[in-house]
Design an enzyme around this catalytic site. Sequence first.
Site, PDB file in Angstrom:
ATOM      1  N   ARG A  60       0.827  -1.199   0.000  1.00 36.78           N
ATOM      2  CA  ARG A  60       0.000   0.000   0.000  1.00 36.78           C
ATOM      3  C   ARG A  60       0.867   1.257   0.000  1.00 36.78           C
ATOM      4  O   ARG A  60       1.972   1.277   0.513  1.00 36.78           O
ATOM      5  CB  ARG A  60      -0.909  -0.026   1.238  1.00 36.78           C
ATOM      6  CG  ARG A  60      -1.907   1.109   1.309  1.00 36.78           C
ATOM      7  CD  ARG A  60      -2.914   0.871   2.426  1.00 36.78           C
ATOM      8  NE  ARG A  60      -3.738   2.055   2.641  1.00 36.78           N
ATOM      9  CZ  ARG A  60      -3.493   2.970   3.559  1.00 36.78           C
ATOM     10  NH1 ARG A  60      -2.448   2.843   4.347  1.00 36.78           N
ATOM     11  NH2 ARG A  60      -4.286   4.014   3.699  1.00 36.78           N
ATOM     12  N   LYS A 123       3.813  -7.618  11.753  1.00 37.39           N
ATOM     13  CA  LYS A 123       3.106  -7.855  10.494  1.00 37.39           C
ATOM     14  C   LYS A 123       3.384  -9.251   9.964  1.00 37.39           C
ATOM     15  O   LYS A 123       4.534  -9.632   9.749  1.00 37.39           O
ATOM     16  CB  LYS A 123       3.516  -6.808   9.457  1.00 37.39           C
ATOM     17  CG  LYS A 123       2.766  -6.931   8.132  1.00 37.39           C
ATOM     18  CD  LYS A 123       3.100  -5.777   7.208  1.00 37.39           C
ATOM     19  CE  LYS A 123       2.390  -5.915   5.871  1.00 37.39           C
ATOM     20  NZ  LYS A 123       2.621  -4.747   4.985  1.00 37.39           N
ATOM     21  N   ARG A 251      -0.583   4.014  13.106  1.00 37.19           N
ATOM     22  CA  ARG A 251       0.356   3.204  13.882  1.00 37.19           C
ATOM     23  C   ARG A 251       0.052   3.397  15.358  1.00 37.19           C
ATOM     24  O   ARG A 251      -0.259   4.506  15.778  1.00 37.19           O
ATOM     25  CB  ARG A 251       1.805   3.625  13.614  1.00 37.19           C
ATOM     26  CG  ARG A 251       2.212   3.539  12.162  1.00 37.19           C
ATOM     27  CD  ARG A 251       3.636   4.033  11.971  1.00 37.19           C
ATOM     28  NE  ARG A 251       3.971   4.111  10.554  1.00 37.19           N
ATOM     29  CZ  ARG A 251       4.375   3.084   9.825  1.00 37.19           C
ATOM     30  NH1 ARG A 251       4.485   1.901  10.382  1.00 37.19           N
ATOM     31  NH2 ARG A 251       4.659   3.217   8.555  1.00 37.19           N
TER      32      ARG A 251
END
Length: 254
Positions: A60, A123, A251
């Site tokens: 992204r 992640k 975040r």
Amino acid sequence: MMNWPAEAIWEAVAPTLPGFTVEVLPQIDSTNTELMRRARAGQTEPVLLVAETQSAGRGRLGRAWQGATAADVGATLTFSLGLPLQMADWSGLSLAVGVSVVQSLHPDLQLKWPNDVWLHDRKLAGILIETASVNATRYAVIGIGINIAPRTAIGLATPPAWLQELEPGLDAPATLLRVAAPLVQAVQRFEAQGFASFRAAFLQRDALAGRHVSLSDGTQGLAQGVDGSGALLVHTSAGLTRVSSAEVSVRPST
């Protein structure tokens, strides 16, 4: 090449998605880029494109996705689902895709709005959705990258997670078999019902809920889930703010 379950996936998907095919390539620049090229050339048939290695994977906001290299084939699963979709509201599609992925893989996985899968704040997978308009058709390309095994991570502030932390024997082909058919079903359900039918499941896996977050414009606040269209809700000093995926990166505050 690895032993990919292309036929099993085709048999599971083809009855509800006419014209569907599965392709597996040893190497490509990017599965998303390839399907977008095909769509712009008028090829809008439904297809699942898998690549063992990618030389120019994308994430992204134009970020690079570090896929598997020739030295660590199988450490990452990268694939793209391309299919024509007809719906008035595309809001929340990446969240619905994320819900499908985590439900197919493991109950410990969480979703970090708008397009990442997390394991313990690291992640594990990413989602990139692109679209192309071809005549009267809008063609969606849904790219997914999943870390399967440990690998070298260059330039990442936080080390990535991988599926074999949860299931040591799981490999890329077996992961694809778990994810592919439910993903197609989820996208078809989204086409018919929109994000509202996925919202409750997303909230159960929401990694940001109740946490202080920082938006890319400097705003800070408390994440409070998502609304019926998939927009992030953040309580800031100015009140409850609705954030769309096109505007910010989010975040957790440190």
